[in-house]
Design an enzyme around this catalytic site. Structure first.
Site, mmCIF file in Angstrom:
data_model
loop_
_atom_site.group_PDB
_atom_site.id
_atom_site.type_symbol
_atom_site.label_atom_id
_atom_site.label_comp_id
_atom_site.label_asym_id
_atom_site.label_seq_id
_atom_site.Cartn_x
_atom_site.Cartn_y
_atom_site.Cartn_z
ATOM 1 N N HIS A 16 -5.600 11.926 -4.701
ATOM 2 C CA HIS A 16 -5.806 10.501 -4.455
ATOM 3 C C HIS A 16 -4.876 10.039 -3.345
ATOM 4 O O HIS A 16 -3.662 9.912 -3.550
ATOM 5 C CB HIS A 16 -5.549 9.727 -5.761
ATOM 6 C CG HIS A 16 -5.755 8.264 -5.641
ATOM 7 N ND1 HIS A 16 -5.059 7.350 -6.386
ATOM 8 C CD2 HIS A 16 -6.581 7.537 -4.858
ATOM 9 C CE1 HIS A 16 -5.440 6.140 -6.065
ATOM 10 N NE2 HIS A 16 -6.366 6.217 -5.130
ATOM 11 N N ASN A 24 -2.380 3.280 -9.937
ATOM 12 C CA ASN A 24 -3.234 2.144 -10.305
ATOM 13 C C ASN A 24 -2.981 1.657 -11.729
ATOM 14 O O ASN A 24 -3.238 0.490 -12.039
ATOM 15 C CB ASN A 24 -4.712 2.487 -10.108
ATOM 16 C CG ASN A 24 -5.100 2.390 -8.643
ATOM 17 O OD1 ASN A 24 -4.513 1.607 -7.896
ATOM 18 N ND2 ASN A 24 -6.063 3.189 -8.218
ATOM 19 N N SER A 38 -10.148 7.073 -7.293
ATOM 20 C CA SER A 38 -8.983 6.334 -7.766
ATOM 21 C C SER A 38 -9.096 6.057 -9.256
ATOM 22 O O SER A 38 -8.195 5.454 -9.832
ATOM 23 C CB SER A 38 -8.852 5.021 -6.999
ATOM 24 O OG SER A 38 -10.053 4.296 -7.106
ATOM 25 N N GLU A 49 -1.405 11.303 -4.645
ATOM 26 C CA GLU A 49 -1.287 11.411 -6.098
ATOM 27 C C GLU A 49 -2.263 12.509 -6.547
ATOM 28 O O GLU A 49 -3.470 12.357 -6.358
ATOM 29 C CB GLU A 49 -1.686 10.045 -6.676
ATOM 30 C CG GLU A 49 -1.567 9.898 -8.139
ATOM 31 C CD GLU A 49 -1.877 8.460 -8.567
ATOM 32 O OE1 GLU A 49 -1.180 7.954 -9.435
ATOM 33 O OE2 GLU A 49 -2.826 7.835 -8.030
HETATM 34 N N1 CAA Z 1 -1.075 6.489 12.599
HETATM 35 C C1 CAA Z 1 0.242 6.695 12.412
HETATM 36 N N2 CAA Z 1 1.137 5.685 12.209
HETATM 37 C C2 CAA Z 1 0.661 4.433 12.239
HETATM 38 C C3 CAA Z 1 -0.700 4.152 12.454
HETATM 39 C C4 CAA Z 1 -1.591 5.246 12.633
HETATM 40 N N3 CAA Z 1 -2.887 5.083 12.823
HETATM 41 N N4 CAA Z 1 -0.877 2.812 12.411
HETATM 42 C C5 CAA Z 1 0.334 2.279 12.174
HETATM 43 N N5 CAA Z 1 1.267 3.251 12.083
HETATM 44 C C6 CAA Z 1 2.694 3.090 11.794
HETATM 45 C C7 CAA Z 1 3.355 2.082 12.707
HETATM 46 O O1 CAA Z 1 3.799 2.676 13.900
HETATM 47 C C8 CAA Z 1 4.534 1.615 11.862
HETATM 48 O O2 CAA Z 1 5.559 2.592 11.883
HETATM 49 P P1 CAA Z 1 7.124 2.161 11.931
HETATM 50 O O3 CAA Z 1 7.376 1.441 10.628
HETATM 51 O O4 CAA Z 1 7.851 3.455 12.040
HETATM 52 O O5 CAA Z 1 7.247 1.270 13.131
HETATM 53 C C9 CAA Z 1 3.963 1.639 10.446
HETATM 54 O O6 CAA Z 1 2.840 2.548 10.487
HETATM 55 C C10 CAA Z 1 3.495 0.265 9.994
HETATM 56 O O7 CAA Z 1 2.473 -0.208 10.876
HETATM 57 P P2 CAA Z 1 2.321 -1.710 11.425
HETATM 58 O O8 CAA Z 1 3.601 -2.111 12.115
HETATM 59 O O9 CAA Z 1 1.047 -1.795 12.190
HETATM 60 O O10 CAA Z 1 2.054 -2.601 10.207
HETATM 61 P P3 CAA Z 1 2.977 -3.202 9.126
HETATM 62 O O11 CAA Z 1 4.418 -2.938 9.338
HETATM 63 O O12 CAA Z 1 2.498 -4.603 9.004
HETATM 64 O O13 CAA Z 1 2.513 -2.351 7.848
HETATM 65 C C11 CAA Z 1 1.064 -1.574 6.169
HETATM 66 C C12 CAA Z 1 1.157 -2.280 7.508
HETATM 67 C C13 CAA Z 1 1.443 -0.097 6.331
HETATM 68 C C14 CAA Z 1 -0.395 -1.677 5.710
HETATM 69 C C15 CAA Z 1 2.064 -2.233 5.180
HETATM 70 O O14 CAA Z 1 1.837 -3.621 5.139
HETATM 71 C C16 CAA Z 1 1.962 -1.665 3.799
HETATM 72 O O15 CAA Z 1 2.518 -0.630 3.499
HETATM 73 N N6 CAA Z 1 1.239 -2.402 2.916
HETATM 74 C C17 CAA Z 1 1.021 -1.961 1.552
HETATM 75 C C18 CAA Z 1 -0.092 -0.955 1.557
HETATM 76 C C19 CAA Z 1 -0.337 -0.410 0.181
HETATM 77 O O16 CAA Z 1 0.263 -0.809 -0.798
HETATM 78 N N7 CAA Z 1 -1.255 0.556 0.126
HETATM 79 C C20 CAA Z 1 -1.655 1.148 -1.123
HETATM 80 C C21 CAA Z 1 -2.814 0.390 -1.639
HETATM 81 S S1 CAA Z 1 -3.270 1.001 -3.217
HETATM 82 C C22 CAA Z 1 -4.228 2.309 -2.898
HETATM 83 O O17 CAA Z 1 -4.522 2.697 -1.792
HETATM 84 C C23 CAA Z 1 -4.716 3.002 -4.104
HETATM 85 C C24 CAA Z 1 -5.977 2.507 -4.687
HETATM 86 O O18 CAA Z 1 -6.659 3.308 -5.306
HETATM 87 C C25 CAA Z 1 -6.382 1.093 -4.661
#
Ligand code: CAA
Length: 286
Positions: free
Chosen positions: A135, A185, A114, A147
């Site tokens: 990424h 990021n 990252s 990315e």
């Molecule tokens: N496989 C496939 N689909 C899955 C799954 C899996 N293992 N687990 C969950 N899902 C699906 C669910 O079915 C749901 O789908 P629908 O919306 O179609 O119903 C969806 O994923 C969301 O799941 P949840 O209902 O369990 O959870 P949620 O709605 O509370 O969302 C989350 C959880 C996806 C984490 C959401 O809160 C989110 O997008 N948060 C932000 C995450 C983010 O910003 N990530 C990037 C971080 S930065 C990074 O990674 C870069 C770095 O270098 C730091």
């Protein structure tokens, strides 16, 4: 396909590759870590089935496509290897040197870093034109983006082959130049640091900061909840790399973030971050 590292990111990458039909070899440094990583893949596939995202029969088929190993020598037949080892430049460079020796000359090598410039890893190999950054976002099976990072040395052909591959995983691809923070990021880290500064200065409560961004701008989670999710240590690590590179106060890690990392309040993974999960605290949700 080969994946180096079976932690949170590596196991997610192996899962999406196997679900897309690729025979996938995943390597961890010892059998305990490997078993834990493979268990994470199984648990995530179980969730996908229970959420109706994956037919039951596909779960076993996907698991059957994943082969765990503790040896990089098993990557000899891979067309593409994605490195998702620990975020340490020496470890990554050493891994690329070894991959360069064991992989076929035409194989593409990618890093899930990252923050570390891809050119560092590319230059350690004899195939710098066939090295790029890929990424993935956390959680890998759910987030629809990868990315890509094009190093100074990456060829057009490598980028094109990797792009076609990424699309077969069902992900959208964006391409960044090889600069610390890439696209996501570079924008996300100052935002997260600003949220910590706001809390540190007593400007608002943690809940109001989170609810403000969640409901005010339709982010799926507020910034402090996201920090707990990503890991405070990971965020601090990236902020420090960005600050070292640009010397811009936007990237300077707030004292509170640094002290929380020292205290091992790393977020969900240690049971406590901005919210205390051990005590059953729940971050605000919609
Ligand atoms: N496989 C496939 N689909 C899955 C799954 C899996 N293992 N687990 C969950 N899902 C699906 C669910 O079915 C749901 O789908 P629908 O919306 O179609 O119903 C969806 O994923 C969301 O799941 P949840 O209902 O369990 O959870 P949620 O709605 O509370 O969302 C989350 C959880 C996806 C984490 C959401 O809160 C989110 O997008 N948060 C932000 C995450 C983010 O910003 N990530 C990037 C971080 S930065 C990074 O990674 C870069 C770095 O270098 C730091």
């Amino acid at each position: 396909m080969g994946v180096v590292g079976c932690g949170l990111m590596g196991s997610g990458i192996a899962e999406v590759c196997a679900r897309a039909g690729y025979a996938t070899v995943i390597r961890e440094v010892n059998s305990d870590l490997l078993a834990r990583g493979l268990e994470r893949v199984r648990a995530s596939l179980d969730t996908a089935v229970s959420r109706g995202k994956l037919p039951e029969a596909e779960r076993e088929a996907a698991l059957g496509r994943i082969k765990g190993t503790t040896s990089l020598a098993d990557f000899g037949d891979c067309e593409l290897v994605i490195e998702a080892a620990t975020e340490n430049v020496e470890v990554k460079t050493r891994t690329f040197v070894e991959l360069d020796q064991v992989c076929a000359p035409h194989a593409i090598l990618a890093s899930n870093t990252s923050s570390i410039p891809i050119v560092r890893m590319a230059s350690a190999t004899h195939r710098a034109d066939r090295v790029l950054g890929m990424h993935f976002m956390n959680p890998v099976p759910v987030m629809p983006l990868i990315e890509y990072v094009r190093a100074l040395t990456t060829s057009d052909e490598t980028l094109e082959v990797a792009r076609r591959f990424g699309e077969t995983l069902g992900k959208r691809i964006i391409v960044s130049k090889d600069r610390a923070g890439f696209i996501v990021n570079f924008l996300l880290i100052p935002y997260l640091c600003e949220a910590v500064r706001m809390l540190e200065q007593g400007f608002a409560t943690r809940e109001d900061i989170d609810v403000g961004m969640m409901l005010g701008t339709s982010y799926p989670m507020g910034p402090l909840t996201l920090l707990d999710f990503v890991g405070l240590d990971t965020t601090l690590f990236i902020a420090d790399i960005l600050f070292d590179e640009f010397k811009d106060p936007r990237f300077a890690a707030p004292t509170l973030l640094r002290q929380m990392v020292i205290a091992n309040y790393l977020g969900r993974k240690t049971g406590r971050g901005f919210y205390n999960y051990e005590r059953g605290e729940k971050p605000p949700s919609r």
